[in-house]
Design a protein around this motif. Structure first.
Motif, PDB file in Angstrom:
ATOM      1  N   ALA A 171       3.849  16.056  -0.737  1.00 21.43           N
ATOM      2  CA  ALA A 171       4.059  14.687  -1.223  1.00 21.43           C
ATOM      3  C   ALA A 171       2.783  14.130  -1.839  1.00 21.43           C
ATOM      4  CB  ALA A 171       4.526  13.797  -0.082  1.00 21.43           C
ATOM      5  N   VAL A 221       0.891  -1.169   0.000  1.00 22.60           N
ATOM      6  CA  VAL A 221       0.000   0.000   0.000  1.00 22.60           C
ATOM      7  C   VAL A 221       0.928   1.217   0.000  1.00 22.60           C
ATOM      8  CG1 VAL A 221      -1.933  -1.055   1.266  1.00 22.60           C
ATOM      9  CG2 VAL A 221      -0.056   0.012   2.537  1.00 22.60           C
ATOM     10  N   PRO A 222       0.390   2.406  -0.333  1.00 18.06           N
ATOM     11  CA  PRO A 222       1.263   3.585  -0.238  1.00 18.06           C
ATOM     12  C   PRO A 222       1.652   3.869   1.216  1.00 18.06           C
ATOM     13  CG  PRO A 222      -0.928   4.193  -1.052  1.00 18.06           C
ATOM     14  CD  PRO A 222      -0.917   2.718  -0.929  1.00 18.06           C
ATOM     15  N   VAL A 223       2.916   4.196   1.418  1.00 16.66           N
ATOM     16  CA  VAL A 223       3.440   4.457   2.765  1.00 16.66           C
ATOM     17  C   VAL A 223       4.242   5.746   2.732  1.00 16.66           C
ATOM     18  CG1 VAL A 223       4.932   3.594   4.613  1.00 16.66           C
ATOM     19  CG2 VAL A 223       3.635   1.969   3.216  1.00 16.66           C
ATOM     20  N   PRO A 268      13.455   9.167  -2.493  1.00 17.31           N
ATOM     21  CA  PRO A 268      13.530   7.927  -1.714  1.00 17.31           C
ATOM     22  C   PRO A 268      12.225   7.126  -1.728  1.00 17.31           C
ATOM     23  CG  PRO A 268      13.333   9.802  -0.240  1.00 17.31           C
ATOM     24  CD  PRO A 268      13.383  10.363  -1.640  1.00 17.31           C
ATOM     25  N   ASN A 315       6.863   7.681   5.314  1.00 15.93           N
ATOM     26  CA  ASN A 315       7.554   7.711   6.597  1.00 15.93           C
ATOM     27  C   ASN A 315       7.635   9.146   7.096  1.00 15.93           C
ATOM     28  OD1 ASN A 315       8.951   4.967   7.496  1.00 15.93           O
ATOM     29  ND2 ASN A 315       8.826   5.024   5.264  1.00 15.93           N
ATOM     30  N   GLU A 347      -9.387  11.180  -4.451  1.00 15.93           N
ATOM     31  CA  GLU A 347      -9.075   9.767  -4.225  1.00 15.93           C
ATOM     32  C   GLU A 347      -9.710   9.298  -2.927  1.00 15.93           C
ATOM     33  OE1 GLU A 347      -5.067   8.585  -4.570  1.00 15.93           O
ATOM     34  OE2 GLU A 347      -4.851   9.357  -6.604  1.00 15.93           O
ATOM     35  N   LYS A 389      -1.177   3.791  -6.090  1.00 16.58           N
ATOM     36  CA  LYS A 389       0.217   3.352  -6.291  1.00 16.58           C
ATOM     37  C   LYS A 389       0.860   2.965  -4.960  1.00 16.58           C
ATOM     38  CE  LYS A 389       0.961   6.384 -10.227  1.00 16.58           C
ATOM     39  NZ  LYS A 389       0.732   7.807 -10.019  1.00 16.58           N
ATOM     40  N   PRO A 390       1.103   1.667  -4.785  1.00 19.15           N
ATOM     41  CA  PRO A 390       1.634   1.208  -3.493  1.00 19.15           C
ATOM     42  C   PRO A 390       3.135   1.467  -3.347  1.00 19.15           C
ATOM     43  CG  PRO A 390       1.326  -0.661  -4.946  1.00 19.15           C
ATOM     44  CD  PRO A 390       0.855   0.551  -5.709  1.00 19.15           C
ATOM     45  N   LEU A 391       3.516   2.734  -3.264  1.00 18.13           N
ATOM     46  CA  LEU A 391       4.932   3.070  -3.121  1.00 18.13           C
ATOM     47  C   LEU A 391       5.237   3.502  -1.691  1.00 18.13           C
ATOM     48  CD1 LEU A 391       5.288   5.181  -6.388  1.00 18.13           C
ATOM     49  CD2 LEU A 391       5.987   2.799  -6.035  1.00 18.13           C
ATOM     50  N   THR A 392       6.379   3.105  -1.206  1.00 16.47           N
ATOM     51  CA  THR A 392       6.797   3.490   0.150  1.00 16.47           C
ATOM     52  C   THR A 392       7.824   4.607   0.053  1.00 16.47           C
ATOM     53  OG1 THR A 392       6.361   1.342   1.155  1.00 16.47           O
ATOM     54  CG2 THR A 392       8.031   2.696   2.216  1.00 16.47           C
ATOM     55  N   HIS A 393       7.519   5.729   0.681  1.00 19.46           N
ATOM     56  CA  HIS A 393       8.423   6.873   0.639  1.00 19.46           C
ATOM     57  C   HIS A 393       9.212   6.933   1.944  1.00 19.46           C
ATOM     58  CE1 HIS A 393       9.724  11.015   1.156  1.00 19.46           C
ATOM     59  NE2 HIS A 393       9.596  11.204  -0.127  1.00 19.46           N
ATOM     60  N   GLY A 394      10.529   6.995   1.802  1.00 18.77           N
ATOM     61  CA  GLY A 394      11.363   7.318   2.961  1.00 18.77           C
ATOM     62  C   GLY A 394      11.670   6.175   3.910  1.00 18.77           C
ATOM     63  N   ASN A 395      11.665   4.939   3.436  1.00 18.59           N
ATOM     64  CA  ASN A 395      12.087   3.876   4.367  1.00 18.59           C
ATOM     65  C   ASN A 395      13.610   3.841   4.447  1.00 18.59           C
ATOM     66  OD1 ASN A 395      12.085   2.772   1.734  1.00 18.59           O
ATOM     67  ND2 ASN A 395      11.707   0.707   2.454  1.00 18.59           N
ATOM     68  N   ILE A 396      14.149   2.824   5.087  1.00 18.73           N
ATOM     69  CA  ILE A 396      15.592   2.826   5.364  1.00 18.73           C
ATOM     70  C   ILE A 396      16.403   2.952   4.074  1.00 18.73           C
ATOM     71  CG2 ILE A 396      17.515   1.474   6.285  1.00 18.73           C
ATOM     72  CD1 ILE A 396      15.448   0.156   8.151  1.00 18.73           C
ATOM     73  N   ARG A 402       3.619  11.828  -6.802  1.00 16.99           N
ATOM     74  CA  ARG A 402       2.778  12.122  -5.645  1.00 16.99           C
ATOM     75  C   ARG A 402       2.240  10.838  -5.037  1.00 16.99           C
ATOM     76  NH1 ARG A 402      -2.853  11.708  -6.443  1.00 16.99           N
ATOM     77  NH2 ARG A 402      -3.464  11.642  -8.621  1.00 16.99           N
ATOM     78  N   ILE A 403       1.886  10.938  -3.764  1.00 21.76           N
ATOM     79  CA  ILE A 403       1.250   9.806  -3.084  1.00 21.76           C
ATOM     80  C   ILE A 403      -0.120   9.601  -3.703  1.00 21.76           C
ATOM     81  CG2 ILE A 403       0.219   9.011  -0.906  1.00 21.76           C
ATOM     82  CD1 ILE A 403       2.254  10.833   0.518  1.00 21.76           C
ATOM     83  N   SER A 404      -0.424   8.365  -4.036  1.00 27.41           N
ATOM     84  CA  SER A 404      -1.754   8.060  -4.547  1.00 27.41           C
ATOM     85  C   SER A 404      -2.182   6.703  -4.012  1.00 27.41           C
ATOM     86  CB  SER A 404      -1.713   8.015  -6.082  1.00 27.41           C
ATOM     87  OG  SER A 404      -2.876   7.377  -6.558  1.00 27.41           O
ATOM     88  N   ILE A 405      -3.444   6.617  -3.682  1.00 27.01           N
ATOM     89  CA  ILE A 405      -4.009   5.348  -3.192  1.00 27.01           C
ATOM     90  C   ILE A 405      -3.751   4.233  -4.204  1.00 27.01           C
ATOM     91  CG2 ILE A 405      -6.237   4.176  -2.846  1.00 27.01           C
ATOM     92  CD1 ILE A 405      -5.785   5.707  -0.404  1.00 27.01           C
ATOM     93  N   SER A 450      10.332   3.422  -2.536  1.00 27.41           N
ATOM     94  CA  SER A 450      10.551   1.988  -2.691  1.00 27.41           C
ATOM     95  C   SER A 450       9.299   1.299  -3.221  1.00 27.41           C
ATOM     96  CB  SER A 450      10.919   1.378  -1.336  1.00 27.41           C
ATOM     97  OG  SER A 450      12.093   1.967  -0.836  1.00 27.41           O
ATOM     98  N   ALA A 461      13.011  14.503   1.424  1.00 24.37           N
ATOM     99  CA  ALA A 461      11.738  13.988   0.898  1.00 24.37           C
ATOM    100  C   ALA A 461      11.485  14.487  -0.519  1.00 24.37           C
ATOM    101  CB  ALA A 461      10.580  14.388   1.810  1.00 24.37           C
TER     102      ALA A 461
END
Lengths: 292, 280, 360
Positions: free
Chosen positions: C70, A57-59, B196, A61, A83, C198-205, C193-196, B198, C97
């Motif tokens: 974002a 899912v979108p995350v 960044p 941090n 959305e 698109k399952p992308l993770t922003h800013g993890n390790i 941009r963040i969108s429902i 993923s 970011a």
């Protein structure tokens, strides 16, 4: 019966991790229609290392203190683009009870349309088990080596004073109950708060296959109380309802405490103090439930 | 002398490294213990470095060419990159019941079995570092039995279980000369990042099935298909198929919650390490 | 042409509105408060089509802006002094970011003791966060700079601070051309941009090699901004007829043997000082530094071998002036510290101080 999974296998969570377990259930309850905001916490590690992520899912941090505020901004973005879906804050008790309390309170008071879920493992587990505002009396942590001398505070009760439309407590011992509460929260607009008791095997010092059992014992002994507050109306739920109605006696708290290494040093007087605290909370919540 | 220790979070890698450095110092050497902190959780790979020298130590970097390589986790022995940098004169000290052709000189002992037999188990995970410190004495480490035991006791107390597991590691260690071919590892590609972001992926922490000490095995005779195991599995590795419950062992970490929540007692514990496990 | 009597703070609010800002989260602090009061009113009256969120702290203000940016919104906020200091963590966050937030800072001294007056040490001491920083010398320039900052920030995906002296510019009213900006700046088109959906993770390790790659990318973005800014200035001139420098400008420079370097409102006052000194026969010119980040190191050539004196309205213990420190990395220069903690700076003071400095 089985919905798709949004928490992918092979995460960096410890064995028997309640955060992984509960997040998996929550994302299924939301059918993956959620942006998850994760402040500094075990979950920011569990999701893995760039360029991969364990969450489908979108995350986003967020800095430790800022998750409810970040969620505010993201909600505005989703609304602008039309959305549909939840903005979920997934924070530990450090990010909720302590460093993040200000932004949480601000967002709750403003009535932001956010589902804020705290997985409360009663300590800072990500940094290696230090005390938090949610650590119970008597518990060992690396910053309370002789056992904590203060009782915990209660953010769910603080949220009651914010008059938000939905508050619920849940436990890793009752995942169907958690699932149902998330489904219910989803139907409500505005600021919603769910707090899950998340027993952490390495932090609490119990065997890794006992996460669920510990979550159940906490409720059975009355140390964790399951309830819901919908539009200010409070009611006990699940096993806590049965206990509140006097249909079942609470188990001896020793059954809960003795399984956890963090309580191994407690004196009889310490145990009585914990019992007194438990009873005071029950009295308070029963009054609260009867008031309305 | 440079030492590199490989293990997993919860096995006592960092403590072991520190004990070696402290003991070396008592023997009159300069010493250094330097853990490498990934963002490890319990069960994830961990590395620590120890340096022992007659002269002051100025290096603050990691150990790439170890004189002694210690592997606390038997599973890691299957990973060639764990042994990177070993030379002709290097010694490998393995937590294993048998030897392996990973270095010319190999010391091995089944420290997991010793740990379990002595109850050195934390949150369900055996902690093999004490018997491994005993075994380490069979390498060329310039530390005496007496000094090592003294520091071990300083860290863990004079508990009988500690002393006897240390002794068992010391006495049980076998040394063998093996066939050794020096390995060469190419450089990894450089990872680019402009924003960044993923993408979702299974196995972000690798094949986490390798973390398993105990394996859950479904007894289909007993299983009534209630799916409590599926509901409670923290990793989501349990699926329902036409044939019944299936576990994805590539990623199952072996926490055994599935077994503990099974109302029919239909999930058995099977050891991954040839060690007898207590029944559910 | 639409001309209104506006304070610097009001001009900032109108610039945000005309730049099609869709999200503002802010917390009041003197002397930036009127910016958000104006925006709150414009939004309430339906004149400005944006969501205004009165958050509970500056830390949350920047956090909310980062989240909104974002999620694909053009965002804006305003702060000052302690508010900016409280945001510090989130300033770093906005940079890595890659969220192109634009913020105005009404410069003010940092306490204790409490001091609400102009002093640039609040924003100058944030120089290493990686934000773009532009220092304005007039109210009109605040309006223009905000519009151009969005163009730069969004193109290079780095946030930008538009700074102006508290009270001296924030509360001074002048006739301002509030030129409609449509055409120069259009609805925000985020590169990501963040969108429902698109399952992308922003800013993890981020492991070390990826981390350095990200930092290099942001460094390159600063370089790119330097190249981009002259083009944007030109476009802005075509759109508004106003030539508003974004990097730096010079005054009475060609035959100058000596140069004053200054930023902000003091740089405007320094023009008069140059005139005074010129009439006394001193061959002095002015270089007004507008862009502190990206730092236009080409000014080394512009300054040439002239004798340089830098004026700072900031005083950092153990260091002295921050602008002086930066300029003396390029050329040998002298330092002059004036107007710290809101002390009024007149052209005569500058001229006198300069004369004394020369004598010494």
């Amino acid at each position: 019966m089985i919905e798709p999974e949004y928490f992918l296998p092979g995460s960096a969570a410890c064995h028997g991790c309640p955060a992984a377990m509960c997040l998996r259930v929550i994302l299924r309850a939301l059918e993956g229609k959620a942006v998850v905001v994760v402040p500094a916490s075990c979950s920011s590690v569990i999701t893995g290392v760039y360029p991969h992520s364990a969450l489908n899912v979108p995350v986003f941090n967020s800095a430790f203190a800022a998750s409810a505020a970040v969620a505010t901004g993201i909600r505005a973005g989703l609304d602008f683009y039309g959305e549909e879906g939840e903005v979920v804050v997934w924070a530990g008790d450090g990010g909720t009870y302590d460093i993040g309390l200000q932004s949480l309170s601000g967002a709750a008071e403003r009535g932001e349309d956010i589902l804020y879920i705290c997985y409360n493992n009663e300590m800072y587990s990500n940094t290696g088990v230090q005390r938090s505002g949610a650590t119970p009396y008597g518990a060992w942590t690396t910053t309370t080596v002789g056992g904590k001398r203060e009782h915990r505070k209660d953010v769910a009760e603080i949220l009651m004073a914010h008059n938000v439309p939905y508050i619920a407590t849940a436990s890793a011992g009752f995942l169907n109950d958690l699932y149902n509460k998330v489904r219910k929260a989803r139907e409500i607009e505005g600021f919603r708060y769910i707090e899950i008791l998340a027993p952490c095997p390495p932090g609490w010092r119990f065997p890794m296959d006992k996460t669920v059992e510990m979550g159940r014992l906490a409720v059975e002994t009355g140390m964790w109380i399951l309830y819901e507050v919908v539009e200010g109306k409070m009611r006990f739920t699940g096993l806590s309802k049965v206990i509140a109605e006097g249909k079942r006696k609470m188990k001896d708290i020793k059954e809960y405490l003795k399984l956890q290494g963090r309580f191994s040093h407690l004196s009889e007087e310490d145990i009585r103090e914990i019992e007194r605290y438990r009873d005071r909370r029950w009295e308070f919540l029963k009054r609260r439930a009867n008031e309305l | 002398m440079e030492i590199r220790i490989h293990g997993r979070g919860g096995q006592g890698v960092v403590t072991m490294s520190k004990i070696i450095a402290e003991a070396a110092n008592l023997e009159g050497y300069f010493s250094q213990s330097m853990p490498f902190y990934g963002a490890e959780r319990r069960g994830a790979p961990v590395v620590s470095f120890t340096r022992i020298s007659e002269d002051p130590i100025y290096r603050t970097s990691q150990v790439y060419y170890p004189d002694i390589l210690i592997v606390l986790d038997p599973i890691l022995i299957n990973f060639p990159e764990v042994f990177s940098g070993l030379g002709e004169s290097s010694i490998a000290v393995l937590n294993s019941g048998s030897s392996a052709d990973v270095a010319k000189k190999v010391v091995f002992v089944d420290a997991t079995r010793i740990a379990i037999e002595h109850g050195l188990v934390v949150a369900g995970m055996p902690v093999p570092n004490v018997p491994m410190l005993g075994a380490l004495l069979s390498s060329e480490i310039p530390i005496s039995y007496k000094t090592m035991l003294e520091v071990v006791q300083k860290h863990f107390g004079a508990d009988e279980r500690i002393v006897s597991s240390f002794n068992e590691g010391y006495k049980g260690a076998r040394r063998k000369t093996c066939r050794f071919t020096k390995m060469h590892f190419g450089h990894k590609g450089v990872m680019e990042c402009e924003i960044p972001i993923s993408t979702p992926s299974k196995g972000v922490a690798g094949r986490t099935g390798l973390w398993r000490v105990v394996k859950p095995v479904v007894d289909s005779e007993r299983c009534n298909g209630c799916m409590s195991c599926w509901l409670h599995c923290p990793e989501g590795v349990i699926v329902e198929t036409e044939e019944g419950i299936e576990i994805d062992y590539a990623y199952c970490k072996g926490c055994m919650i599935c077994s503990s929540v099974c109302p029919k007692n239909a999930i058995k514990h099977e050891s991954e390490m040839g060690v007898v496990q207590h029944a559910h | 042409m639409l001309i209104k009597m506006l304070t610097g703070n009001q001009a900032a609010a109108f610039a945000a509105m005309n730049s099609m800002v869709r999200f503002v989260a802010a917390y009041p602090i003197t002397p930036a408060t009127p910016v958000i009061e104006t925006i709150s009113k414009l939004v309430e009256e339906g004149i400005m089509e944006a969501k205004f969120v009165p958050v509970e702290s500056e830390h949350s203000a920047m956090a909310a802006c980062i989240g909104a940016s974002a999620a694909g919104l053009r965002t804006f906020t305003a702060t000052s002094s302690h508010g900016l200091a409280y945001m510090h963590e989130m300033l770093h966050w906005a940079v890595n970011a890659r969220t192109p937030v634009v913020m105005v800072v009404a410069n003010r001294a940092i306490g204790p003791g409490w001091n609400i007056w102009s002093d640039l040490s609040d924003s100058l001491s944030q120089r290493d966060t990686g934000w773009l920083q532009f220092y304005c010398s007039s109210v009109q320039e605040i309006y223009d700079t905000i519009a151009m900052s969005y163009r730069v920030a969004e193109d290079v995906m780095v946030p930008a601070m538009v700074c102006y002296d508290g009270f001296v510019l924030s509360h001074t009213s002048v006739p301002v051309e509030i030129t409609p900006l449509e055409g120069f700046i259009n609805e925000y088109q985020p590169k990501w941009r963040i969108s429902i959906e698109k399952p992308l993770t922003h800013g993890n390790i981020l492991p070390p090699d990826a981390y350095i790659s990200l930092r290099k990318a942001i460094h390159k973005a600063h370089r790119k901004a330097l190249e981009l800014i002259p083009e944007i200035e030109e476009e802005f001139f075509d759109h508004t007829g106003r030539s508003t420098p974004m990097l730096y400008e010079t005054y009475r420079f060609e035959d100058a043997e000596e140069v004053l370097v200054a930023v902000g409102a003091v740089a405007s006052e320094a023009r008069i000082a140059v005139d005074i000194l010129r009439s006394a026969g001193v061959k002095v010119g002015l270089l007004r530094l507008k862009s502190f980040r990206p730092f236009p190191s080409q000014i080394r050539r512009t300054l040439g071998d002239r004798k340089v004196t830098v004026i700072d309205r900031d005083f950092i213990p153990g260091v002295g002036g921050i602008v002086y420190q930066e300029i003396s990395n390029l050329v040998q220069s002298d330092s002059m510290i004036l107007g710290v903690g809101g002390a009024d700076v007149t052209a005569e003071m500058i001229a006198e101080a300069f004369t004394k400095l020369v004598e010494v």
